[in-house]
Motif scaffolding. Sequence first.
Motif, PDB file in Angstrom:
ATOM      1  N   UNK A 132       0.822  -1.418  -0.012  1.00  0.00           N
ATOM      2  CA  UNK A 132      -0.016  -0.064   0.026  1.00  0.00           C
ATOM      3  C   UNK A 132       0.757   1.302  -0.017  1.00  0.00           C
ATOM      4  N   UNK A 133       1.913   1.211   0.814  1.00  0.00           N
ATOM      5  CA  UNK A 133       2.769   2.481   0.812  1.00  0.00           C
ATOM      6  C   UNK A 133       3.517   2.679  -0.453  1.00  0.00           C
ATOM      7  N   UNK A 134       3.947   1.546  -1.347  1.00  0.00           N
ATOM      8  CA  UNK A 134       4.451   1.710  -2.648  1.00  0.00           C
ATOM      9  C   UNK A 134       3.305   2.343  -3.488  1.00  0.00           C
ATOM     10  N   UNK A 135       2.160   1.635  -3.420  1.00  0.00           N
ATOM     11  CA  UNK A 135       1.002   2.380  -4.389  1.00  0.00           C
ATOM     12  C   UNK A 135       0.723   3.832  -4.257  1.00  0.00           C
ATOM     13  N   UNK A 136       0.903   4.361  -3.096  1.00  0.00           N
ATOM     14  CA  UNK A 136       0.602   5.574  -2.376  1.00  0.00           C
ATOM     15  C   UNK A 136       1.569   6.484  -2.867  1.00  0.00           C
ATOM     16  N   UNK A 137       2.833   6.179  -3.539  1.00  0.00           N
ATOM     17  CA  UNK A 137       3.685   7.050  -4.196  1.00  0.00           C
ATOM     18  C   UNK A 137       3.384   7.310  -5.660  1.00  0.00           C
ATOM     19  N   UNK A 138       2.574   6.301  -6.407  1.00  0.00           N
ATOM     20  CA  UNK A 138       2.410   6.513  -7.633  1.00  0.00           C
ATOM     21  C   UNK A 138       0.815   6.943  -7.916  1.00  0.00           C
ATOM     22  N   UNK A 140      -2.930   9.112  -6.776  1.00  0.00           N
ATOM     23  CA  UNK A 140      -3.530  10.098  -6.061  1.00  0.00           C
ATOM     24  C   UNK A 140      -4.886   9.736  -5.451  1.00  0.00           C
ATOM     25  N   UNK A 141      -4.808   8.529  -4.704  1.00  0.00           N
ATOM     26  CA  UNK A 141      -5.943   8.095  -3.914  1.00  0.00           C
ATOM     27  C   UNK A 141      -5.737   7.482  -2.639  1.00  0.00           C
ATOM     28  N   UNK A 142      -7.027   7.117  -1.918  1.00  0.00           N
ATOM     29  CA  UNK A 142      -6.836   6.694  -0.368  1.00  0.00           C
ATOM     30  C   UNK A 142      -6.274   5.395  -0.741  1.00  0.00           C
ATOM     31  N   UNK A 143      -4.914   4.967  -0.178  1.00  0.00           N
ATOM     32  CA  UNK A 143      -4.383   3.471  -0.388  1.00  0.00           C
ATOM     33  C   UNK A 143      -4.435   3.003   0.985  1.00  0.00           C
ATOM     34  N   UNK A 144      -4.910   3.319   2.234  1.00  0.00           N
ATOM     35  CA  UNK A 144      -4.736   2.793   3.533  1.00  0.00           C
ATOM     36  C   UNK A 144      -5.764   1.535   3.729  1.00  0.00           C
ATOM     37  N   UNK A 145      -6.772   1.217   2.811  1.00  0.00           N
ATOM     38  CA  UNK A 145      -7.726   0.399   3.349  1.00  0.00           C
ATOM     39  C   UNK A 145      -7.742  -0.572   2.000  1.00  0.00           C
ATOM     40  N   UNK A 146      -6.781  -0.506   1.031  1.00  0.00           N
ATOM     41  CA  UNK A 146      -6.993  -1.373  -0.060  1.00  0.00           C
ATOM     42  C   UNK A 146      -6.692  -2.723   0.218  1.00  0.00           C
ATOM     43  N   UNK A 147      -7.218  -3.615  -0.287  1.00  0.00           N
ATOM     44  CA  UNK A 147      -6.965  -4.940  -0.329  1.00  0.00           C
ATOM     45  C   UNK A 147      -6.077  -5.525  -1.437  1.00  0.00           C
ATOM     46  N   UNK A 148      -5.687  -6.819  -1.439  1.00  0.00           N
ATOM     47  CA  UNK A 148      -4.755  -7.087  -2.462  1.00  0.00           C
ATOM     48  C   UNK A 148      -5.058  -6.831  -3.925  1.00  0.00           C
ATOM     49  N   UNK A 149      -6.559  -7.120  -4.288  1.00  0.00           N
ATOM     50  CA  UNK A 149      -6.856  -7.202  -5.739  1.00  0.00           C
ATOM     51  C   UNK A 149      -6.942  -5.397  -5.955  1.00  0.00           C
ATOM     52  N   UNK A 150      -7.266  -4.605  -4.990  1.00  0.00           N
ATOM     53  CA  UNK A 150      -7.199  -3.185  -5.122  1.00  0.00           C
ATOM     54  C   UNK A 150      -5.870  -2.548  -5.388  1.00  0.00           C
ATOM     55  N   UNK A 151      -4.893  -3.082  -4.556  1.00  0.00           N
ATOM     56  CA  UNK A 151      -3.487  -2.653  -4.839  1.00  0.00           C
ATOM     57  C   UNK A 151      -3.014  -3.025  -6.037  1.00  0.00           C
ATOM     58  N   UNK A 152      -3.420  -4.405  -6.764  1.00  0.00           N
ATOM     59  CA  UNK A 152      -2.887  -4.733  -8.000  1.00  0.00           C
ATOM     60  C   UNK A 152      -3.520  -4.056  -8.984  1.00  0.00           C
ATOM     61  N   UNK A 153      -4.898  -3.488  -8.859  1.00  0.00           N
ATOM     62  CA  UNK A 153      -5.680  -2.857 -10.052  1.00  0.00           C
ATOM     63  C   UNK A 153      -4.864  -1.352 -10.043  1.00  0.00           C
ATOM     64  N   UNK A 154      -4.708  -0.693  -8.708  1.00  0.00           N
ATOM     65  CA  UNK A 154      -4.376   0.581  -8.826  1.00  0.00           C
ATOM     66  C   UNK A 154      -2.835   0.730  -9.493  1.00  0.00           C
ATOM     67  N   UNK A 155      -2.067  -0.167  -8.987  1.00  0.00           N
ATOM     68  CA  UNK A 155      -0.729  -0.257  -9.842  1.00  0.00           C
ATOM     69  C   UNK A 155      -0.673  -0.479 -11.087  1.00  0.00           C
ATOM     70  N   UNK A 156      -1.240  -1.590 -11.618  1.00  0.00           N
ATOM     71  CA  UNK A 156      -1.478  -1.922 -13.205  1.00  0.00           C
ATOM     72  C   UNK A 156      -1.818  -0.828 -13.817  1.00  0.00           C
TER      73      UNK A 156
END
Length: 317
Positions: A132-138, A140-156
């Motif tokens: 989540x910390x890694x995603x927060x760097x790239x 512009x959205x709230x990443x604190x509550x993202x689950x694994x699928x949401x992290x993968x989606x946001x980063x891709x």
Amino acid sequence: MMTSFLYSVFDLLASTSGMLVAALLLDRLVGEPKKWHPLVVFGRWVDICRRGLQLSLTDTTTRQRQAGAVAWCCAIFPLLSGLVILMFILPDWLTALLSIIVLYFSIGWQSLREHALAIVEPLIRGDLLQARHGVSRIVSRDTNQLDETQVAKASIESVLENGSDAVFAPIFWFLVLGVPGALLYRLANTLDAMWGYKTDTLLHFGWFAARFDDVMNFIPARLVVLTYGICGRFGSAWRCYQEQSSSWKSPNAGPVMAAGAGALGVKLGGAAPYFGKLESRPELGEGRDPVATDLNKAIRLIDKGVYLWVLVVCLMM
């Protein structure tokens, strides 16, 4: 004989394909400077231009837009003019070296890979907090509550979009307008990132920066659609581009992400949390929800695209 060899090396490096290959190799080997980057200095200059030229927020929309356009020109044209003058007055070997360095700073291939790997590695080993910390760097959205699928989606989504913005678009403008074109694109893209947000302060002042960036990305984004299709699942990528891209709010991010999702065979988009609000977004792509390993596939998709572009440039130039 040695002199002839050196002249041959110089001719190669001074060619379009030679400068491109040299800049990309420099980017992969050195990466983005960790302590100092020219864009940091540019960012300070941009703030000076904005503070000096932005009108009161009570002024009309038209006047705010005009002020934003003037500030954009003041921020970019002195640097662009300086580069063109240097290229005219410097000897050929220094001009070639300067061109490679400017192109290197204009391309963010290795930086994009590093940011993506900083997410995929903890995600694979189950460290969701670090991912989540890694995603927060790239994003512009709230990443604190993202689950694994949401992290993968946001980063891709970010990797696919920034593959177009940070890698392929500067290469395209280098091929069209030379090194000044690559610099113009990079500075314009940076101004969009700084002024293009639709906040109360920048809504109208940043209008020109956002629209100019849209124009400069229009053709490169469509070429990236083809690139993602060729390097992935072409039929799915093309179908998703044609059927889904118009539903996305960004005229360039939509086509790129739709085609990229189709090329990878995953679903992106959908609802996403933005600082206390769940924002409904169109779905892009087709197939299953992405997992950590799909982010690795997205990185490889960008890499294959870069190799494809280099091959085409070397064959043509």
